[in-house]
Design a protein around this motif. Structure first.
Motif, short mmCIF file in Angstrom:
data_model
loop_
_atom_site.label_atom_id
_atom_site.label_comp_id
_atom_site.label_asym_id
_atom_site.label_seq_id
_atom_site.Cartn_x
_atom_site.Cartn_y
_atom_site.Cartn_z
N LEU A 198 -74.40 -35.03 40.22
CA LEU A 198 -74.49 -35.80 41.46
C LEU A 198 -75.56 -36.87 41.35
O LEU A 198 -75.36 -38.01 41.80
N ALA A 199 -76.71 -36.52 40.75
CA ALA A 199 -77.80 -37.49 40.60
C ALA A 199 -77.35 -38.67 39.74
O ALA A 199 -77.68 -39.83 40.04
N ALA A 200 -76.59 -38.38 38.69
CA ALA A 200 -76.09 -39.46 37.83
C ALA A 200 -75.14 -40.37 38.63
O ALA A 200 -75.20 -41.60 38.53
N ALA A 201 -74.25 -39.74 39.42
CA ALA A 201 -73.32 -40.53 40.24
C ALA A 201 -74.06 -41.37 41.27
O ALA A 201 -73.74 -42.55 41.49
N LEU A 202 -75.07 -40.78 41.90
CA LEU A 202 -75.88 -41.54 42.87
C LEU A 202 -76.68 -42.64 42.17
O LEU A 202 -76.94 -43.69 42.76
N GLY A 203 -77.06 -42.38 40.91
CA GLY A 203 -77.74 -43.41 40.14
C GLY A 203 -76.84 -44.61 39.87
O GLY A 203 -77.29 -45.77 39.95
N VAL A 204 -75.56 -44.34 39.57
CA VAL A 204 -74.60 -45.43 39.38
C VAL A 204 -74.43 -46.22 40.69
O VAL A 204 -74.43 -47.46 40.69
N ARG A 205 -74.31 -45.47 41.80
CA ARG A 205 -74.17 -46.14 43.10
C ARG A 205 -75.41 -46.98 43.43
O ARG A 205 -75.30 -48.11 43.93
N GLU A 206 -76.57 -46.44 43.11
CA GLU A 206 -77.82 -47.16 43.40
C GLU A 206 -77.93 -48.41 42.52
O GLU A 206 -78.41 -49.46 42.98
N THR A 207 -77.49 -48.31 41.27
CA THR A 207 -77.51 -49.48 40.38
C THR A 207 -76.66 -50.61 40.95
O THR A 207 -77.06 -51.79 40.96
#
Length: 456
Positions: A198-207
């Motif tokens: 989830l953190a990785a997915a949220l990281g993509v969204r944040e990018t």
């Protein structure tokens, strides 16, 4: 079970409703509500002072080992934190992020998990938010994403047997914390794995959000981030925070690694059931004190420093012994449960624990942790038990369903500390985090069902 008594049912419901109401209202401490209300209810129904004394003795016998374990666990991890046990690990993880958004979000999860090994929310936020907030600012990342990831990570780690939710659930059900925890270990591992994804997915969204913001001129372009300076600032802050301990601590690399061995040995001894958990932590404290502090005066000063945190929860659990003792031994809880059995549709009864677990995060927004575990859990357990649901299964459903929402609730004092450190506000935090936390808790609940931890 016998037939329900109308008087006991009314008294039991009255005690539960008034106690929960006072806890939600927040004008009296849990100790006041969970002592005075059940005693008053018992006396009104016709029980005498001697009966109340017996109720308390019975309730105290069921929670005393939990109280001892919690007190010494908090002191044990407090001493290791004083010695800087977790600082090099957190510094190393900050460096490993290399200032890349996705690595930062994943690193935040790992840092939050390590920081919350002691089960204390305030310590976790004090360690993590000041360390990571400059990094998030430098990368144009949202402070609410920082709070979300730390809160989720801390919530999963809160399943440890010295954490507040499990301690309360163990006290409410009369179960040993370590026995309650052992089946949760694989679920905790799965939870951390899912959280990393989830953190990785949220990281993509944040990018993407940052890229759009820079293109629209709302955000300044980010150059190279000096990650080593941020890590050095964290280390310097920890040194300054412990400046008053510098003369007292036994320093050196050998002492540090002995602390690592001691922490692993205490946890392993407890999980392997070689010693009772309360004894494992008592022995751990007895070793950690002379290992890190050179004389009796310094050792007792550190015990005094950590005593307030340890005794706060201990007082609540002992007060809960009155509440639980009165409800259980007077027959009130059984009578309330029998009355509910008569009105709950049979098709729903066997899933009652799942329904309440499913609503665990929203309920955390409406009631306090004490009210949830000391009032809702015993009532659901007694009612679901009439449909053949095991006590442990009910406890797991309510723990897994609720624990993820611990740090989105305004009833969590540590949450206000985190908001202050991050210069954030509660409304925005709830809007940003609530649905993600609730969805994550439902996924974790389904995992627990598929793993056989929760009976269906």
């Amino acid at each position: 079970m016998s037939e329900p008594s109308t008087m006991l049912t009314i008294a039991g419901l009255g005690i539960i409703v008034v106690t929960v109401g006072l806890l939600i209202w927040g004008r009296v401490s849990p100790v006041v509500a969970m002592v005075l209300i059940p005693i008053t209810g018992a006396l009104v129904v016709g029980f005498g002072p001697g009966d109340v004394g017996d109720f308390f003795s019975s309730g105290l016998a069921s929670v005393i080992s939990v109280v001892v374990m919690f007190i010494f666990a908090i002191i044990f991890f407090g001493i290791l934190s004083d010695a800087g046990l977790f600082d090099p690990v957190i510094r190393g993880l900050i460096l490993l992020t290399r200032g890349r958004v996705i690595l930062v979000t994943v690193g935040t999860v790992l840092i939050g998990a390590i920081a919350h090994l002691d089960g204390a929310g305030a310590t976790t936020f004090l360690l993590t938010v000041p360390a990571l907030l400059p990094l998030y600012r430098a990368l144009n990342m949202s402070r609410y994403l920082l709070l979300l990831l730390i809160c989720l990570s801390a919530s999963i780690m809160n399943m440890v047997p010295w954490g507040g939710p499990l301690i309360r659930a163990a006290a409410a059900t009369g179960t040993e914390p370590i026995q309650l925890y052992q089946p949760l270990i694989p679920l905790q591992g799965i939870g951390l794995g899912l959280l990393i994804l989830l953190a990785a997915a949220l990281g993509v969204r944040e990018t993407r959000r940052i890229r759009v913001g820079v293109a629209a001129g709302r955000l300044q372009p980010v150059g190279d981030v000096d990650i080593r300076t941020i890590a050095d600032d964290f280390s310097q802050r920890q040194v300054e925070d412990r400046a008053h301990l510098k003369r007292d601590l036994n320093g050196g690399r050998v002492v540090y690694w002995l602390n690592v061995v001691l922490a692993l040995a205490v946890v392993a001894t407890m999980l392997a059931d070689i010693l009772p958990p309360e004894l494992a932590f008592v022995i751990g404290v007895a070793i950690a004190l002379p290992l890190n502090f050179g004389n009796a005066k310094k050792q007792m000063e550190r015990v005094k420093a950590h005593a307030p945190n340890a005794l706060m929860m201990a007082a609540v659990i002992i007060a809960a012994a009155v509440f639980l003792g009165v409800l259980n031994d007077s027959g009130m809880l059984e009578s309330v449960a029998l009355s509910l059995l008569e009105v709950i549709p049979e098709g729903l009864g066997q899933y009652l624990h799942l329904v309440v677990g499913f609503l665990g995060v929203p309920m955390d927004m409406l009631t306090s942790t004490d009210a949830y575990y000391f009032s809702v859990l015993p009532l659901v357990d007694a009612t679901a038990g009439g449909f053949g649901v095991d006590t442990a299964s009910t406890a797991y459903a309510l723990i897994v369903g609720n624990i993820i929402g611990t740090f989105v609730s305004p009833f969590a004092p540590a949450m206000w500390l985190a908001l202050g450190l991050a210069e954030a506000n509660i409304g925005q935090h709830i809007r940003y985090s609530f649905l993600i936390m609730w969805g994550f808790s439902i996924v974790l609940l389904l995992c627990a069902v598929l793993m056989g931890i929760i009976q269906v």
